[in-house]
Design an enzyme around this catalytic site. Structure first.
Site, short mmCIF file in Angstrom:
data_model
loop_
_atom_site.label_atom_id
_atom_site.label_comp_id
_atom_site.label_asym_id
_atom_site.label_seq_id
_atom_site.Cartn_x
_atom_site.Cartn_y
_atom_site.Cartn_z
N CYS A 132 30.70 -1.28 -29.78
CA CYS A 132 31.68 -2.05 -30.54
C CYS A 132 32.98 -1.28 -30.78
O CYS A 132 34.08 -1.82 -30.61
CB CYS A 132 31.08 -2.50 -31.86
SG CYS A 132 30.20 -1.20 -32.76
N HIS A 252 35.22 -2.84 -38.03
CA HIS A 252 35.42 -1.40 -37.86
C HIS A 252 36.91 -1.13 -37.78
O HIS A 252 37.66 -1.90 -37.17
CB HIS A 252 34.77 -0.90 -36.57
CG HIS A 252 33.29 -0.95 -36.55
ND1 HIS A 252 32.51 -1.13 -37.69
CD2 HIS A 252 32.40 -0.85 -35.51
CE1 HIS A 252 31.23 -1.13 -37.35
NE2 HIS A 252 31.14 -0.95 -36.05
#
Length: 349
Positions: A132, A252
């Protein structure tokens, strides 16, 4: 895989956080599905998932479950992928795998469609979805590499607990309540469930994501290093990463330092390259405190870039702040984009 008007699609790990989002994305983009086949472990067999205002029964993820499947999207952990991905391929499916099981295999394309969609053409039955944190970084940096070159990356990540799954989200909730109420804090998952020691994540920062390697970097950090080089086809690119887990639920964030090939590029020039990139949104208005945050990126499909500035000492160095929803663009959405690109490429062949 032959070109069709509609496809039979399996989702392995259909009850997990990413699996659920994959099914949502398939519905949202009106993916041309003839049959959706959600697959999971034995304990979930017989349960249902919602799809197009109806309910589809979950079947057990077993070799025979892939009979008649055209595309299988895996998101049930590396051990499941290693056990079942080739079984799916042997039955005629193309596997899009969201684990680290095949990412660095030489014959497996590692794909972020905004960066290297054409690599899909080289698949041998399995296409890997990157980590990711790698996905959002390479997509944000690709327009810079394309226009101005790229020879060094130093990245520090600020990663949400959802990257460790739903249990980590619940642990953060329980620890936060316990700390605020002055109660005993229980630690079972963070930073790594399989490790001997666990630490609170609530009101804390943990500079460990995944296990440590012999070189003192974590597996997560080395994933970013190695995957970036593979995706960008830059084996000699200098990359270093420090990955940190922080106490928020989704998205994130990354502080990225890059060095390009040209000493004379201005901030507006770099911003212009980023602004024109597919799937990337420039949010960089310091006059009005305009920059992305994990909360502002949550639930969105794009990658957001802000705080673009030139290094004070290195003429070809720049700093960027990059944020994306790790469950969507960092996992489910990128997987569905790969499936869309696969169909597009097949139809052109």
């Amino acid at each position: 895989m032959e070109a069709k008007s509609r496809y039979n699609v399996a989702v392995v790990g259909a009850t997990g956080a990413v699996g659920e989002k994959i099914i949502e994305m398939l519905e949202q983009v009106e993916f041309p599905i003839d049959e959706l086949r959600p697959l999971a472990s034995k304990r979930s067999v017989g349960k249902t998932v919602e799809y197009k205002s109806g309910e589809v029964t979950i079947q057990e993820a077993a070799p025979e479950a892939f009979e008649g499947i055209d595309i299988a999207l895996f998101s049930a952990g590396g051990s499941v992928s290693k056990q079942l991905a080739q079984e799916a391929v042997d039955r005629g499916a193309v596997v899009i795998d969201n684990t680290s099981a095949f990412r660095m295999h030489e014959e497996v394309p590692l794909v972020v469609p905004e960066v290297n969609k054409e690599d899909i053409k080289d698949h041998k039955g399995i296409i890997a979805n990157p980590n990711c944190s790698t996905i959002q970084m390479v997509a944000a940096l690709e327009p810079i590499r394309e226009k101005y070159g790229l020879n060094r990356i130093i990245v520090s990540t600020y990663q949400s607990v959802s990257g460790s799954g739903n249990d980590a989200i619940e642990e953060l909730k329980h620890q936060t309540r316990a700390m605020l109420d002055g109660e005993t804090v229980h630690t079972e998952i963070m930073p790594v469930k399989s490790e001997a020691k666990h630490f609170p994540i609530a009101f804390n920062a943990l500079p460990q994501i995944d296990t440590f390697e012999d070189n003192h970097y974590t597996f997560e950090e080395m994933k970013m290093v190695n995957e970036t080089k593979k995706i960008m086809s830059l084996p000699d690119l200098n990359v270093a990463a420090t990955c940190v887990r922080l106490p928020f639920f989704y998205s994130h964030a990354e502080s990225i330092y890059v060095e390009i090939d040209d000493d004379n590029i201005s901030v507006p020039q770099l911003q212009g390259a980023i602004k024109d990139a597919p799937g990337v949104v420039l949010e960089d208005d310091i006059v009005n405190q305009g920059y992305p945050t994990p909360l502002s990126a949550e639930g969105k499909l794009d990658i957001f870039v802000g705080r673009v500035r030139k290094d004070l000492d290195v003429p070809n160095g720049f700093h960027l702040w990059v944020v994306a929803d790790n469950v969507l663009k960092g996992a489910a959405w990128n997987s569905v984009q790969i499936a869309q690109a696969l169909i597009e490429i097949n139809s052109e062949a």
